[in-house]
Design a protein around this motif. Structure first.
Motif, PDB file in Angstrom:
ATOM      1  N   LEU A 231       0.684  -1.041   0.079  1.00  0.00           N
ATOM      2  CA  LEU A 231       0.069   0.153  -0.036  1.00  0.00           C
ATOM      3  C   LEU A 231       0.821   1.320  -0.027  1.00  0.00           C
ATOM      4  N   LEU A 232       2.135   1.128   0.463  1.00  0.00           N
ATOM      5  CA  LEU A 232       3.065   2.326   0.363  1.00  0.00           C
ATOM      6  C   LEU A 232       3.289   3.019  -0.801  1.00  0.00           C
ATOM      7  N   GLN A 233       3.240   4.242  -0.976  1.00  0.00           N
ATOM      8  CA  GLN A 233       3.667   4.896  -2.223  1.00  0.00           C
ATOM      9  C   GLN A 233       5.229   4.750  -2.748  1.00  0.00           C
ATOM     10  N   PRO A 234       5.194   4.822  -3.907  1.00  0.00           N
ATOM     11  CA  PRO A 234       6.556   4.338  -4.772  1.00  0.00           C
ATOM     12  C   PRO A 234       7.736   5.441  -3.894  1.00  0.00           C
ATOM     13  N   HIS A 235       7.405   6.446  -3.657  1.00  0.00           N
ATOM     14  CA  HIS A 235       8.447   7.364  -3.118  1.00  0.00           C
ATOM     15  C   HIS A 235       8.645   7.200  -1.446  1.00  0.00           C
ATOM     16  N   ALA A 236       7.769   6.185  -0.791  1.00  0.00           N
ATOM     17  CA  ALA A 236       7.827   6.156   0.670  1.00  0.00           C
ATOM     18  C   ALA A 236       9.120   5.806   1.141  1.00  0.00           C
ATOM     19  N   ILE A 237       9.396   6.247   2.433  1.00  0.00           N
ATOM     20  CA  ILE A 237      10.511   5.551   3.001  1.00  0.00           C
ATOM     21  C   ILE A 237       9.991   4.909   4.297  1.00  0.00           C
ATOM     22  N   LEU A 238      10.327   4.017   4.734  1.00  0.00           N
ATOM     23  CA  LEU A 238      10.137   3.122   6.113  1.00  0.00           C
ATOM     24  C   LEU A 238      11.271   3.092   6.907  1.00  0.00           C
ATOM     25  N   VAL A 239      10.856   3.247   8.234  1.00  0.00           N
ATOM     26  CA  VAL A 239      12.019   3.168   9.308  1.00  0.00           C
ATOM     27  C   VAL A 239      11.525   2.401  10.189  1.00  0.00           C
ATOM     28  N   ASN A 240      12.442   1.613  11.046  1.00  0.00           N
ATOM     29  CA  ASN A 240      12.013   0.655  12.146  1.00  0.00           C
ATOM     30  C   ASN A 240      13.131   0.946  13.101  1.00  0.00           C
ATOM     31  N   THR A 241      12.716   1.221  14.570  1.00  0.00           N
ATOM     32  CA  THR A 241      13.660   1.426  15.578  1.00  0.00           C
ATOM     33  C   THR A 241      12.945   0.592  16.605  1.00  0.00           C
ATOM     34  N   ALA A 242      12.019  -0.124  16.295  1.00  0.00           N
ATOM     35  CA  ALA A 242      11.140  -0.760  17.381  1.00  0.00           C
ATOM     36  C   ALA A 242      11.645  -2.340  17.575  1.00  0.00           C
ATOM     37  N   ARG A 243      10.959  -2.982  16.646  1.00  0.00           N
ATOM     38  CA  ARG A 243      11.577  -4.450  16.598  1.00  0.00           C
ATOM     39  C   ARG A 243      11.095  -5.168  15.131  1.00  0.00           C
ATOM     40  N   GLY A 244      11.871  -5.835  14.769  1.00  0.00           N
ATOM     41  CA  GLY A 244      11.932  -6.276  13.376  1.00  0.00           C
ATOM     42  C   GLY A 244      10.812  -7.263  13.267  1.00  0.00           C
ATOM     43  N   GLU A 245      10.341  -7.798  14.071  1.00  0.00           N
ATOM     44  CA  GLU A 245       9.196  -8.775  13.819  1.00  0.00           C
ATOM     45  C   GLU A 245       7.978  -8.068  13.320  1.00  0.00           C
ATOM     46  N   VAL A 246       7.877  -6.675  13.653  1.00  0.00           N
ATOM     47  CA  VAL A 246       6.726  -5.927  13.015  1.00  0.00           C
ATOM     48  C   VAL A 246       6.328  -5.753  11.603  1.00  0.00           C
ATOM     49  N   ILE A 247       7.726  -6.179  10.977  1.00  0.00           N
ATOM     50  CA  ILE A 247       7.504  -6.091   9.577  1.00  0.00           C
ATOM     51  C   ILE A 247       7.926  -7.467   8.791  1.00  0.00           C
ATOM     52  N   ASP A 248       7.061  -7.628   7.928  1.00  0.00           N
ATOM     53  CA  ASP A 248       7.596  -8.815   6.982  1.00  0.00           C
ATOM     54  C   ASP A 248       8.837  -8.602   6.153  1.00  0.00           C
ATOM     55  N   GLU A 249       9.841  -8.933   6.768  1.00  0.00           N
ATOM     56  CA  GLU A 249      11.223  -8.446   6.476  1.00  0.00           C
ATOM     57  C   GLU A 249      11.829  -8.861   4.870  1.00  0.00           C
ATOM     58  N   SER A 250      11.127 -10.012   4.608  1.00  0.00           N
ATOM     59  CA  SER A 250      11.522 -10.723   3.350  1.00  0.00           C
ATOM     60  C   SER A 250      10.736  -9.851   2.393  1.00  0.00           C
ATOM     61  N   ALA A 251       9.402  -9.616   2.522  1.00  0.00           N
ATOM     62  CA  ALA A 251       8.411  -8.958   1.518  1.00  0.00           C
ATOM     63  C   ALA A 251       9.058  -7.403   1.469  1.00  0.00           C
ATOM     64  N   LEU A 252       9.611  -6.842   2.491  1.00  0.00           N
ATOM     65  CA  LEU A 252      10.126  -5.377   2.508  1.00  0.00           C
ATOM     66  C   LEU A 252      11.291  -5.326   1.712  1.00  0.00           C
ATOM     67  N   ALA A 253      12.145  -6.587   1.850  1.00  0.00           N
ATOM     68  CA  ALA A 253      13.364  -6.517   0.875  1.00  0.00           C
ATOM     69  C   ALA A 253      13.081  -6.563  -0.743  1.00  0.00           C
ATOM     70  N   ASP A 254      11.851  -7.450  -0.969  1.00  0.00           N
ATOM     71  CA  ASP A 254      11.509  -7.633  -2.209  1.00  0.00           C
ATOM     72  C   ASP A 254      10.995  -6.257  -2.789  1.00  0.00           C
ATOM     73  N   LEU A 255      10.259  -5.441  -2.178  1.00  0.00           N
ATOM     74  CA  LEU A 255       9.607  -4.397  -2.727  1.00  0.00           C
ATOM     75  C   LEU A 255      10.793  -3.339  -2.757  1.00  0.00           C
ATOM     76  N   LEU A 256      11.658  -3.188  -1.841  1.00  0.00           N
ATOM     77  CA  LEU A 256      12.964  -2.353  -2.071  1.00  0.00           C
ATOM     78  C   LEU A 256      13.489  -2.613  -3.449  1.00  0.00           C
ATOM     79  N   ALA A 257      14.041  -3.870  -3.527  1.00  0.00           N
ATOM     80  CA  ALA A 257      14.701  -4.542  -4.859  1.00  0.00           C
ATOM     81  C   ALA A 257      14.096  -3.985  -5.860  1.00  0.00           C
ATOM     82  N   ARG A 258      12.607  -4.153  -5.915  1.00  0.00           N
ATOM     83  CA  ARG A 258      11.934  -3.836  -7.161  1.00  0.00           C
ATOM     84  C   ARG A 258      11.794  -2.339  -7.443  1.00  0.00           C
ATOM     85  N   GLY A 259      12.258  -1.353  -6.242  1.00  0.00           N
ATOM     86  CA  GLY A 259      12.026  -0.171  -6.243  1.00  0.00           C
ATOM     87  C   GLY A 259      10.401   0.286  -6.341  1.00  0.00           C
TER      88      GLY A 259
END
Ligand code: DGY
Length: 328
Positions: A231-259
């Motif tokens: 749902l995030l916009q293509p120009h969006a930036i995501l930061v996390n200083t809480a806990r990694g488990e809150v984000i599906d890290e693999s899905a995030l890496a894929d989105l970042l890799a695809r821009g």
């Protein structure tokens, strides 16, 4: 007759002044080599300690708690997050759990702001180019990042750290939005000029920057699922200083890799200290080693809180930072 001091097993090396005070007050067993404890050594420690002074690298699950002797009465955690402790199992066995909230708020909020700036302004990338000898001169179109002033920040979890971040973001000219279990009091929202979103999905789709500031609980595990991340916009930036488990890290890496999103600044990971190899290959990420609260001041104050919690509890009072299962 001398009063027996409580046996406190400290699972990791703590700042020297904290350890010294612990030795003065308690029968403190220190871990001067700072060797992380595994399940077996934690179970042994639980078998001899009156108090376990733990950190987030100790997995205090139901099995460790079951191995505790009847003398174990308190788990005094050095840290605010308690997702590594089975609090319900501890409480069911009559073991009180405490943590150290408040004293790491400002430092963690600073680090979150630093990650927002680093990701938006390509700070780490630029520094690496210079250090590698690759700076051949200024150019009008080189190293362009994105301005953060005037952008919308969506804070997930408007507790102490979320609010401290919001204050900073406002000073930087950002518009503050947030998603939380419930809205913050009007007086707080008014000062921050913060907009509440009951629907996380709706907020995610509208923000320029998203910051994760909620604890990891069963309810927040993969709160940012593959579906929500899309749902995030293509120009969006995501930061996390809480806990990694809150984000599906693999899905995030894929989105970042695809821009499909612009960048990320992460201080925490789903399987710490392991970092998803897909993330390590990316240029559009700033990756830190879980250092949000890593200031000398915060770490000493965290230790002081551990001491106050132990001392208060041992003196027969309710410790100030008691954690109950229903709070999670
Ligand atoms: C905490 O307190 O839980 C942080 O993640 C480490 O200081």
């Amino acid at each position: 007759m001398p009063v027996r001091k409580p046996k406190v097993v400290v699972t990791r090396k703590l700042p020297d002044p904290v350890e010294t005070r612990m030795r003065e007050l308690f029968d403190a067993e220190l871990n001067l080599e700072d060797r992380p404890m595994n399940a077996a050594t934690l179970a042994e420690a639980a078998g001899r300690a009156d108090v376990l002074a733990t950190t987030l690298t100790d997995r205090i699950d139901a099995e460790v708690i079951a191995a505790a002797g009847p003398q174990l009465k308190l788990i005094a955690n050095f840290g605010a997050g308690v997702d590594h402790i089975d609090v319900a199992a501890a409480v069911a066995r009559g073991v009180t759990v405490t943590n150290t909230p408040g004293v790491l708020t400002e430092d963690t909020a600073d680090m979150t702001m630093a990650l927002i700036l680093a990701a938006a302004r390509r700070i780490v990338e630029g520094a690496s180019v210079v250090q590698a000898g690759g700076f051949s001169g200024w150019s009008p179109t080189w190293m362009m990042g994105r301005r953060i002033g005037g952008k919308r920040l969506g804070v997930i979890g408007m507790g102490r750290i979320g609010q401290a971040l919001a204050k900073r973001a406002k000073v930087f000219g950002m518009q503050v939005h947030y998603h939380n279990r419930k809205p913050v009091p009007a007086a707080v929202a008014d000062v921050l000029e913060a907009t509440y979103w009951e629907s996380l999905d709706q907020m995610l789709a509208r923000m320029d920057v998203i910051s994760v500031n909620c604890p990891h609980t069963p309810a927040t595990f993969h709160l940012l699922s593959a579906r929500r991340l899309k749902l995030l916009q293509p120009h969006a930036i995501l930061v996390n200083t809480a806990r990694g488990e809150v984000i599906d890290e693999s899905a995030l890496a894929d989105l970042l890799a695809r821009g499909q999103i612009a960048g990320a600044g992460l201080d925490v990971y789903e399987n710490e200290p392991t970092i998803n190899p897909k993330l390590l290959k990316l240029q559009n990420v700033v990756l830190l080693p879980h250092m949000g609260s890593a200031t000398v001041e915060a770490r000493i104050e965290m230790g002081e809180k551990v001491i106050v919690n132990i001392k208060t509890f041992m003196d027969g009072h309710r410790p100030p930072d008691r954690v109950l299962p229903e709070m999670l």
